[in-house]
Structure formats: structure tokens, C-alpha cells
Design an enzyme around this catalytic site. Structure first.
Site, PDB file in Angstrom:
ATOM      1  N   CYS A 391       0.759  -1.434   0.080  1.00  0.00           N
ATOM      2  CA  CYS A 391       0.072  -0.013  -0.031  1.00  0.00           C
ATOM      3  C   CYS A 391       0.898   1.390  -0.014  1.00  0.00           C
ATOM      4  O   CYS A 391       2.021   1.280   0.292  1.00  0.00           O
ATOM      5  CB  CYS A 391      -1.036  -0.045   1.127  1.00  0.00           C
ATOM      6  SG  CYS A 391       0.073  -0.093   2.937  1.00  0.00           S
ATOM      7  N   CYS A 392       0.190   2.233  -0.246  1.00  0.00           N
ATOM      8  CA  CYS A 392       0.635   3.597  -0.201  1.00  0.00           C
ATOM      9  C   CYS A 392      -0.350   4.578  -0.009  1.00  0.00           C
ATOM     10  O   CYS A 392      -1.607   4.246   0.356  1.00  0.00           O
ATOM     11  CB  CYS A 392       1.592   3.875  -1.493  1.00  0.00           C
ATOM     12  SG  CYS A 392       0.764   4.266  -3.022  1.00  0.00           S
ATOM     13  N   ALA A 393      -0.274   5.728  -0.101  1.00  0.00           N
ATOM     14  CA  ALA A 393      -1.362   6.664   0.383  1.00  0.00           C
ATOM     15  C   ALA A 393      -2.709   6.646  -0.489  1.00  0.00           C
ATOM     16  O   ALA A 393      -3.706   6.693  -0.090  1.00  0.00           O
ATOM     17  CB  ALA A 393      -0.879   8.038   0.278  1.00  0.00           C
TER      18      ALA A 393
END
Length: 445
Positions: A391-393
Site C-alpha cells: 500500500c501507499c497513500a
């Protein structure tokens, strides 16, 4: 391996540390009184030194006995230098002292302010301490409060060395020191948050368990990173100008210094310091200084993430046990055995109980291949233990790039274009280009 701080109860006198502490103390003390006194004298030569005071401050009582906690910071200033495990720790603490002193004195000279409350007559021991204070301290060295900046550093130095009831007593005493700057009529309120900001900056600049985030600064050759860094610098400048020109109409404009400093730090990250400016560790948490210093920027990043992903599914499946998505919320983490987090700017949500691994990367720019390779290796090791969320933002770029790298290294993708196509075919919006993965070695060739 990170060296643990020795608790006070287990601390032993070290002659090498003591010598280094004494040398620093001999250098810092005269410099403090000379620079502080010079700033006072320069301000006293001005015909009209301004003042910044909120109306409610006139209700603050004068409490004579609080001069004792006020003066006690002098004792802790010196003692803190001696209570260290290594000469390197002494140097780090002294650099923090020196940083706040130089910046505060520069502000006192460039933008002097005066305290307007008159102290009542005092007697006894408290009166003696007030007389001593008045001998060298004039009412001009106000914002940022050097007293509060030093208190922030000293409080942090001891809180990680104390435990149990002693630590709580330390917190209470530091709170008294902080309040005493008002109840002794030495400062006005606006001096406190500006002093706190300065103290946090010194803690951030010289962190306890890592090199300075600016130590490896090299101006980047990445034109996109430079452009983004310039945008953040421009935003910082706008907030700074708002603080400078808006304060004449309301003291509240001085709070614009907080986002101004936060954006300036982020700008340095993009211009060459990299994700180290966020001081995010492998477990997904931030240093104390970074947590508060960059809070305005981080709030904006959270809001931006929520806006862009509000109508999207939290994650999609790319391969068995490998999922791509945004940073999970607390109620979403139980689906995964491992979460691999590619954000540098956002922290692990509270209440997360799964294995959390952080590979901090800057947003919107091409990730370094070595970091993508590290993320890909982490994905490969974790997927055999159960479902993995990468995941990331937003789940659009950094996390997608990490999975594309994994597809190149450990799955069936033959080229960067193949890897990107596989990720894109799973129905989640991504923003990847081949050049982000081009330098990656391909084991299938």
C-alpha cells in the site's frame, strides 16, 4: 542494531563523557550569555520595540514562587550534558542546544519584541532570584522563547531515561517550568508555541537514533523532484509571508510559522534529502519531533488521500496473497498477515496488529530501484505467510511500482510494460511508466 538508551538507574559515570560534556559546557555558557546579552542590548537601542499580546493574557496572575522551576532549567541544562552514554550523544545534545541558541538570538536581533507586564515587588529567596535574573535578562528576548526551546530538548532527553513515578514527576516539573515563563512575567503566550517549534526543529535536525536527515543532502538531478520541491518551498514562503505581514492585524498569524516550517522540510526532502526528512522507521512510526513538526503537512496528506480514494475499493488482488491498495484503516487490517507500506509521509494507523513493514518512498517521483527491489524482496518473503497488502497513500503509484517490480523479479512479467499491464488489468487506477522500472534487472532475460 539500534543502541538502547541507558536508564538513569543503571547509568554509570564515564570519564570520557564527562570531559566532553565539560568542554561543551565551557564553550556554550559564555556564548549563551554573550549572544543573549548582545541581542538585549541591540533591542534596547531601538526607539519603539513592538509587543505581541493576546487580550486574555492580562488575566494571567503573577506567582512569585514559580521563579524556582523557572531557574531550575539552568541546572538541568548542565546536568543533561553529563548524563549520556557516549561522547557522540554529548555532541548531539550540545548541537541541539547550539541550534536553538543561534536561531533564537538571530530572531531576537531581527525581530525584537518586548514584554509589557510589570513584575510586582518580591522578597525573600524568590526576590533574590528575580533580582539575579534582572541583572542580565531584559524584556526584549521574547519569541521564540529560548527557555521553551531548551525545555523541549531537555524534557525529551530525560523522558527516555526515566520510568515509572520518576518520569511522571519529571513531566509535572517540566510543565511547571513551561508555565513559569508566563507566571513570572518573563514571556507572553506567543513566545511558547514559537519556542516549542524551535525545540522540535532541533530534535528533528539531530535525532537520537539516526544521522541528521540533512547529512546526506545532495541536490537531485530529477527535474520532477526539483519541481515538486520548488512548489513546496513556494508554499512555505506564502505561509511565512502570512506570518510576517498578518501578525500586525492578529497575533494568531504567527501560527502560520508551523506549516511554513513543515513545508520547508518537505521541500528539502524532494530537493535532495529524500524520505529521511520524515524520520519514519521500519515499523511505520515517526520520531517524536517529526510527528509534531510535520503534522500540518501530514494532515493535508491524509485529507488528500481520503478525497482521491473515497469512491474506490480499499484494495484489489494482483496475485494469490498479493493485494494492492491504499493505506488501510484499523477495521481493514485483519484481512492481511503482512502490510508493506511504501509511504514516507503517513504513519501506521493505531490499533494495527499485523506484521507491518515500511519502505519509505517520496510521493509522485520515480522510486529508487534499490528501494523497489527491497520492497519486492519483502513481498516475496511475506506472501508465503499469508495475504500481503502492498500500500501507499492512494495505491496509485508507489505500491503499484513495488508490485510491478515483484512481477519482474519473481513472477511471469518479461518486461516493465508487461508488469505494468498486469497490475493495470486488475481494475484499480494506477500511474506507472516504464522508466520507473527500467533500471531493474530482469531475471527472465
Amino acid at each position: 542494531m539500534t543502541k538502547q538508551i541507558t536508564p538513569i538507574g543503571a547509568w554509570r559515570f564515564d570519564q570520557t563523557v564527562a570531559k566532553r560534556a565539560l568542554i561543551w559546557l565551557v564553550c556554550l555558557a559564555p556564548l549563551f550569555y554573550a549572544s543573549y546579552g548582545t541581542a538585549n542590548w541591540l533591542a534596547s537601542q531601538r526607539a519603539d520595540v513592538p509587543n505581541i499580546t493576546f487580550a486574555w493574557e492580562h488575566a494571567i496572575p503573577f506567582i512569585a514562587w514559580t521563579i524556582f522551576p523557572y531557574w531550575s532549567i539552568n541546572l538541568f541544562y548542565g546536568l543533561s550534558l553529563f548524563f549520556n552514554d557516549t561522547p557522540l550523544e554529548v555532541d548531539r545534545l550540545a548541537k541541539r542546544y547550539l541550534t536553538v541558541q543561534l536561531i533564537a538570538v538571530a530572531c531576537f536581533i531581527a525581530f525584537p519584541l518586548t514584554a509589557i507586564f510589570q513584575k510586582p515587588a518580591t522578597s525573600g529567596a524568590a526576590g533574590f532570584l528575580f533580582d539575579m535574573l534582572g541583572g542580565f535578562d531584559k524584556p526584549f528576548n521574547q519569541a521564540p522563547s529560548l527557555h521553551i526551546a531548551l525545555l523541549t530538548i531537555i524534557w525529551s532527553h530525560w523522558r527516555i531515561r526515566l520510568s515509572g513515578i520518576t518520569r511522571w514527576m519529571w513531566h509535572i516539573w517540566c510543565a511547571l517550568i513551561g508555565l513559569s515563563v508566563l507566571t513570572t512575567y518573563q514571556h507572553h503566550f506567543i513566545d511558547i508555541p514559537t519556542g516549542l517549534l524551535l525545540g522540535l526543529f532541533a530534535l528533528w535536525l539531530f535525532p537520537a537514533r539516526a544521522p541528521s536527515p540533512l547529512a546526506a543532502f545532495r541536490l537531485t538531478n530529477d527535474t520532477k523532484a526539483r519541481r515538486i520541491g520548488t512548489y513546496y518551498a513556494a508554499g512555505s514562503l506564502l505561509f511565512l509571508l502570512a506570518a510576517i505581514f498578518g501578525t500586525a492585524s492578529s497575533p494568531a498569524f504567527l501560527f502560520c510559522l508551523w506549516p511554513a516550517l513543515a513545508l520547508a522540510i518537505v521541500s528539502l526532502g524532494y530537493l535532495g534529502a529524500g524520505p529521511a526528512v520524515f524520520q519514519k522507521n521500519f515499523q511505520g512510526t515517526f520520531s517524536f519531533a517529526s510527528k509534531w513538526l510535520l503534522a500540518p503537512y501530514r494532515l493535508g496528506a491524509i485529507i488528500n488521500s481520503r478525497i482521491w480514494t473515497r469512491n474506490l475499493t480499499a484494495s484489489v488482488t494482483i496475485r494469490k496473497n498479493i493485494h494492492l491498495g491504499r493505506l488501510p484503516r484499523r477495521d481493514e487490517q485483519s484481512r492481511f498477515a503482512t502490510i508493506i507500506d511504501l509511504t514516507a509521509e503517513l504513519a501506521k494507523p493505531s490499533g494495527i496488529n499485523v506484521d507491518w513493514q515500511s519502505v519509505p518512498l517520496l510521493d509522485l517521483v520515480s522510486p529508487p530501484s534499490a528501494e523497489l527491489q527491497r520492497a519486492a524482496d519483502a513481498i516475496e518473503l511475506a506472501r508465503n505467510k499469508g495475504p500481503v497488502l502492498v500500500c501507499c497513500a492512494l495505491g496509485f503509484q508507489r505500491s503499484a511500482a513495488a508490485i510491478a517490480m515483484w512481477l519482474l523479479q519473481y513472477d511471469s512479467a518479461k518486461t516493465a510494460a508487461d508488469a505494468i499491464q498486469i497490475v493495470a488489468s486488475k481494475g484499480r487506477r494506477i500511474h506507472l511508466t516504464e522508466d520507473m522500472l527500467f533500471s531493474a534487472p530482469n531475471p527472465h532475460e
